[in-house]
Motif scaffolding. Structure first.
Motif, short mmCIF file in Angstrom:
data_model
loop_
_atom_site.label_atom_id
_atom_site.label_comp_id
_atom_site.label_asym_id
_atom_site.label_seq_id
_atom_site.Cartn_x
_atom_site.Cartn_y
_atom_site.Cartn_z
N LEU A 213 -8.96 41.11 35.15
CA LEU A 213 -10.34 40.78 34.80
C LEU A 213 -10.58 39.28 34.72
N SER A 214 -9.58 38.49 35.09
CA SER A 214 -9.65 37.05 34.87
C SER A 214 -10.79 36.37 35.61
N ASP A 215 -11.23 36.94 36.74
CA ASP A 215 -12.31 36.31 37.50
C ASP A 215 -13.67 36.92 37.21
N CYS A 216 -13.76 37.74 36.16
CA CYS A 216 -15.05 38.35 35.81
C CYS A 216 -15.94 37.33 35.10
N ASP A 217 -17.22 37.44 35.35
CA ASP A 217 -18.19 36.53 34.75
C ASP A 217 -18.74 37.06 33.43
N PHE A 218 -18.65 38.38 33.26
CA PHE A 218 -19.21 39.03 32.07
C PHE A 218 -18.33 40.25 31.79
N VAL A 219 -17.76 40.34 30.59
CA VAL A 219 -16.88 41.45 30.25
C VAL A 219 -17.45 42.20 29.06
N ILE A 220 -17.51 43.53 29.21
CA ILE A 220 -18.02 44.40 28.16
C ILE A 220 -16.87 45.23 27.60
N GLU A 221 -16.64 45.10 26.31
CA GLU A 221 -15.57 45.85 25.63
C GLU A 221 -16.11 47.19 25.15
N ALA A 222 -15.36 48.26 25.45
CA ALA A 222 -15.77 49.61 25.03
C ALA A 222 -14.55 50.41 24.61
N VAL A 223 -13.75 49.83 23.72
CA VAL A 223 -12.56 50.52 23.22
C VAL A 223 -12.90 51.19 21.89
N PHE B 105 -10.75 40.88 22.20
CA PHE B 105 -11.59 39.69 22.35
C PHE B 105 -10.76 38.42 22.40
N SER B 106 -9.73 38.36 21.56
CA SER B 106 -8.87 37.18 21.56
C SER B 106 -8.14 37.03 22.90
N SER B 107 -7.65 38.14 23.44
CA SER B 107 -6.95 38.10 24.73
C SER B 107 -7.90 37.70 25.85
N LEU B 108 -9.11 38.25 25.84
CA LEU B 108 -10.09 37.91 26.87
C LEU B 108 -10.51 36.45 26.77
N ASP B 109 -10.61 35.94 25.55
CA ASP B 109 -11.00 34.56 25.35
C ASP B 109 -9.98 33.61 25.98
N ASP B 110 -8.70 33.96 25.88
CA ASP B 110 -7.65 33.15 26.50
C ASP B 110 -7.65 33.29 28.02
N LEU B 111 -8.09 34.45 28.51
CA LEU B 111 -7.95 34.77 29.92
C LEU B 111 -9.11 34.27 30.79
N LEU B 112 -10.32 34.37 30.27
CA LEU B 112 -11.51 34.14 31.09
C LEU B 112 -11.87 32.66 31.19
N ASP B 113 -12.63 32.34 32.22
CA ASP B 113 -13.17 30.99 32.36
C ASP B 113 -14.06 30.66 31.16
N ALA B 114 -14.20 29.39 30.90
CA ALA B 114 -14.94 28.95 29.71
C ALA B 114 -16.41 29.36 29.74
#
Length: 289
Positions: free
Chosen positions: A85-95, A106-115
């Protein structure tokens, strides 16, 4: 640039369950490339199969043509690797509705995604502000609470956290509308609009049935005919899952007090494993059809 819908090309969905797969489906149908991630291959495959079944039903009903359905399915890729998911522009969490699990995501995605990427949560009861605190981009975190079943229901609740920027809020509305949904906006208070009002309604329906006010059929029939809702409270509880309804009631009870105290019969049903449609038995019994 904040608020720029044109900058959103790839959408990530974390969670391939009923809600996650539904969100992935509507995003792909709207023309977005989608990565749908879950922790096990079987869960991902189940989510993709659920999407196939849903699209086939929409084609059979004439709501979607075969070409659109095929294009949508081709846009969805399933994975067990969050890195995909690293190149996604918008990520929706549904866990699952557990704060610590969602914060870890959220913490993992914050480290992974572009700013400049955005994060959204489909939570129905948990604090957007608390979830956003697990990131270094709280102004780019927002609630997008889809209704179940996502491909059918028209509404999305946009929930604004303490630090959610106005541009992020506007983008959330614009994205939901681009997914062919209508929106309403809520502040980050327990239950937001929908569950704050819906859960007491379900709870009181369960109590009325448990106390012998009327049969379950007459409670639901009375509410359908008397208030023009499509489903009565017991039917709706079965539809969303009694365990989901109980968890929402418990969360709101903790936050808002005894007016949200879960009905005893609701707790007993969940303890017995009778969770509604998904187990075949809730307040009613269900077969494959």
């Amino acid at each position: 640039m904040y608020g720029d819908l044109d900058a959103i090309e790839r959408i990530g969905v974390v969670g391939a369950g009923t809600m996650g797969s539904g969100i992935a489906q509507v995003a792909a149908t709207a023309g977005y490339d989608v990565w749908m991630r879950d922790i096990e291959t079987e869960l991902v495959e189940d989510g993709l199969a659920r999407i196939d079944d849903s699209l086939a039903r929409l084609v059979d009903r004439g709501d979607v043509d075969e070409g659109t359905a095929e294009d949508a399915r081709e846009r969805i890729r399933g994975t067990t690797e969050l890195d995909d998911l690293s190149d996604c522009d918008f990520v929706i969490e549904a866990v699952v509705e557990e704060m610590n699990i969602k914060q870890d995501v959220f913490s993992s995605l914050d480290d992974l995604l572009d700013a400049d990427a955005y994060l959204a949560t489909n939570t129905s009861t948990l604090s957007i502000t608390t979830l956003a605190s697990a990131t270094e981009r709280p102004e780019q975190v927002v609630g997008l609470h889809f209704m179940n079943p996502v491909p059918i229901m028209d509404g999305v609740e946009v929930v604004v956290g303490e630090k959610t920027s106005a541009a992020t809020t506007e983008l959330a509305h614009a994205l939901a509308e681009d997914l062919d949904k209508e929106t309403w906006e809520a502040d980050d208070k327990p239950g937001f609009v929908t569950n704050r009002i819906l859960i007491p309604w379900i709870n009181e329906g369960v109590r009325a049935y448990d106390e012998g006010v009327a049969s379950k059929e007459d409670i639901d029939r009375g509410m359908r005919l008397g208030t023009n809702v499509p489903m009565g409270p017991l039917e709706l509880a079965d539809h969303i899952g009694l365990d989901v309804a109980l968890h929402a009631a418990e969360t709101l009870h903790e936050e808002l007090g005894d007016r949200y105290k879960p009905a005893y019969l609701l707790k007993r049903k969940v303890a017995a494993g009778d969770l509604g449609k998904k187990t075949g038995v809730g307040f009613y019994e269900y077969d494959e059809s």
